[in-house]
Design an enzyme around this catalytic site. Sequence first.
Site, PDB file in Angstrom:
ATOM      1  N   LYS A  31      40.893  24.149  68.159  1.00 62.01           N
ATOM      2  CA  LYS A  31      40.688  24.418  66.850  1.00 62.01           C
ATOM      3  C   LYS A  31      40.181  25.830  66.388  1.00 62.01           C
ATOM      4  O   LYS A  31      39.341  26.261  66.815  1.00 62.01           O
ATOM      5  CB  LYS A  31      39.909  23.164  66.046  1.00 62.01           C
ATOM      6  CG  LYS A  31      39.720  23.681  64.517  1.00 62.01           C
ATOM      7  CD  LYS A  31      39.252  22.349  63.880  1.00 62.01           C
ATOM      8  CE  LYS A  31      37.585  22.349  63.737  1.00 62.01           C
ATOM      9  NZ  LYS A  31      37.117  23.381  62.842  1.00 62.01           N
ATOM     10  N   ASP A  58      42.677  25.396  61.298  1.00 64.49           N
ATOM     11  CA  ASP A  58      42.095  24.643  60.066  1.00 64.49           C
ATOM     12  C   ASP A  58      41.568  25.602  59.015  1.00 64.49           C
ATOM     13  O   ASP A  58      40.472  26.092  58.945  1.00 64.49           O
ATOM     14  CB  ASP A  58      40.809  23.870  60.636  1.00 64.49           C
ATOM     15  CG  ASP A  58      40.244  23.047  59.875  1.00 64.49           C
ATOM     16  OD1 ASP A  58      40.957  22.808  58.787  1.00 64.49           O
ATOM     17  OD2 ASP A  58      39.103  22.555  60.274  1.00 64.49           O
ATOM     18  N   LYS A  60      42.615  24.988  55.789  1.00 65.26           N
ATOM     19  CA  LYS A  60      42.557  24.171  54.597  1.00 65.26           C
ATOM     20  C   LYS A  60      43.153  24.854  53.239  1.00 65.26           C
ATOM     21  O   LYS A  60      42.410  25.081  52.440  1.00 65.26           O
ATOM     22  CB  LYS A  60      40.830  23.641  54.067  1.00 65.26           C
ATOM     23  CG  LYS A  60      40.396  22.759  55.355  1.00 65.26           C
ATOM     24  CD  LYS A  60      39.264  22.217  54.950  1.00 65.26           C
ATOM     25  CE  LYS A  60      38.475  21.527  56.092  1.00 65.26           C
ATOM     26  NZ  LYS A  60      38.197  22.215  57.204  1.00 65.26           N
ATOM     27  N   ASP A  63      46.500  26.353  47.192  1.00 64.73           N
ATOM     28  CA  ASP A  63      46.886  27.283  46.292  1.00 64.73           C
ATOM     29  C   ASP A  63      48.224  26.826  45.605  1.00 64.73           C
ATOM     30  O   ASP A  63      48.706  25.669  45.953  1.00 64.73           O
ATOM     31  CB  ASP A  63      47.112  28.589  47.052  1.00 64.73           C
ATOM     32  CG  ASP A  63      46.925  29.990  46.314  1.00 64.73           C
ATOM     33  OD1 ASP A  63      47.397  29.827  45.192  1.00 64.73           O
ATOM     34  OD2 ASP A  63      46.135  30.960  46.758  1.00 64.73           O
ATOM     35  N   THR A 118      33.739  15.622  53.782  1.00 65.27           N
ATOM     36  CA  THR A 118      32.676  14.592  54.178  1.00 65.27           C
ATOM     37  C   THR A 118      31.326  15.176  53.394  1.00 65.27           C
ATOM     38  O   THR A 118      30.358  14.390  53.636  1.00 65.27           O
ATOM     39  CB  THR A 118      32.656  14.457  55.616  1.00 65.27           C
ATOM     40  OG1 THR A 118      32.559  15.640  56.223  1.00 65.27           O
ATOM     41  CG2 THR A 118      33.764  13.596  56.136  1.00 65.27           C
ATOM     42  N   ARG A 210      30.457  21.124  69.812  1.00 66.92           N
ATOM     43  CA  ARG A 210      29.131  21.405  70.475  1.00 66.92           C
ATOM     44  C   ARG A 210      28.942  20.277  71.828  1.00 66.92           C
ATOM     45  O   ARG A 210      28.434  20.902  72.964  1.00 66.92           O
ATOM     46  CB  ARG A 210      27.874  21.182  69.630  1.00 66.92           C
ATOM     47  CG  ARG A 210      27.931  22.524  68.552  1.00 66.92           C
ATOM     48  CD  ARG A 210      27.107  22.247  67.538  1.00 66.92           C
ATOM     49  NE  ARG A 210      27.689  21.205  66.427  1.00 66.92           N
ATOM     50  CZ  ARG A 210      27.098  20.827  65.444  1.00 66.92           C
ATOM     51  NH1 ARG A 210      25.919  21.204  65.187  1.00 66.92           N
ATOM     52  NH2 ARG A 210      27.659  19.924  64.808  1.00 66.92           N
TER      53      ARG A 210
HETATM   54  O1  C5P Z   1      30.166  20.640  67.108  1.00 72.01           O
HETATM   55  P1  C5P Z   1      30.880  19.684  66.638  1.00 72.01           P
HETATM   56  O2  C5P Z   1      31.557  18.611  67.448  1.00 72.01           O
HETATM   57  O3  C5P Z   1      30.181  18.693  65.272  1.00 72.01           O
HETATM   58  O4  C5P Z   1      32.325  20.188  65.788  1.00 72.01           O
HETATM   59  C1  C5P Z   1      33.023  19.610  65.015  1.00 72.01           C
HETATM   60  C2  C5P Z   1      34.073  20.505  64.313  1.00 72.01           C
HETATM   61  O5  C5P Z   1      34.795  19.494  63.364  1.00 72.01           O
HETATM   62  C3  C5P Z   1      33.514  21.673  63.343  1.00 72.01           C
HETATM   63  O6  C5P Z   1      34.504  22.636  63.628  1.00 72.01           O
HETATM   64  C4  C5P Z   1      33.517  21.212  62.028  1.00 72.01           C
HETATM   65  O7  C5P Z   1      33.628  22.214  60.917  1.00 72.01           O
HETATM   66  C5  C5P Z   1      34.839  20.250  61.940  1.00 72.01           C
HETATM   67  N1  C5P Z   1      34.479  19.291  60.858  1.00 72.01           N
HETATM   68  C6  C5P Z   1      33.629  18.479  61.065  1.00 72.01           C
HETATM   69  N2  C5P Z   1      33.473  17.459  59.852  1.00 72.01           N
HETATM   70  C7  C5P Z   1      34.562  17.203  58.987  1.00 72.01           C
HETATM   71  C8  C5P Z   1      35.489  18.418  58.978  1.00 72.01           C
HETATM   72  C9  C5P Z   1      35.515  19.120  59.924  1.00 72.01           C
HETATM   73  O8  C5P Z   1      32.745  18.156  61.900  1.00 72.01           O
HETATM   74  N3  C5P Z   1      34.367  16.346  58.010  1.00 72.01           N
END
Ligand code: C5P
Length: 233
Positions: A31, A58, A60, A63, A118, A210
Amino acid sequence: MAELIVALDVQTRAEAEAKVKLLGDSVGFYKIGLELFTAEGPDVVKAVKDFGKKVFLDLKFHDIPRTVERAVLSGGKLGVDLMTIHSVGGKAMIKAAADAAATFGATGPKILAVTVLTSLDQSDLADVGIAGRTPADQVLAMAQFATANGAHGLVCSPKEVGTLSRLLPAGTLFITPGVRPAGAAVGDQKRVATPSDAVRDGATHLVVGRPILAAEDPVAAAHAIRVEMDAVK
Ligand code: C5P
């Protein structure tokens, strides 16, 4: 079988390439979000594609329909596999995105709709004029609206995916971030699920950042998540 997508939440193309190289064959899908794309532009998408990987871009989009249509065409030309739009952009915008994606045929980009961020709660929804609906009701209404107008799938939290996958048509894609293997650090995520729970609930793609990128052994971490996902019958 559900797919694992690693969130390339880094700031430079060099860091992104190093992560993709390090993970090698253990990860086939990445992503690229606003941070990396704004810093490095389409070259970083091309670089990841050149490694033979799939890309979830991603950004989003939200427009007017023509602008979104042309942005999706640009993404399709880059070989992007998944792209996001905001479902509140309306019917014509969602249709324009889906129609643009369709011009690339079966291998073209799939359009995923964001329902409710979220980060928003009930009072945030009221602030922007969505009163009288809980976030959960709004998520379901927007999910039905987006897929009825051509979106191929939805970005949804692990807590939403069970309900949405039961109520939406077969074949809908469910892309779920907020995934944490048992025992992994939760970080700033508030409502998490394990990889197996998310897949069992109907997720077709898990987005993990992460727990893989910050792991001592990222290849082993990715492999363990893959094994856990594949074990779900
Ligand atoms: O490091 P982690 O596993 O938390 O990363 C999750 C990824 O998914 C990040 O790029 C975050 O911006 C994205 N994301 C999220 N929750 C959402 C939408 C996107 O964690 N509701």
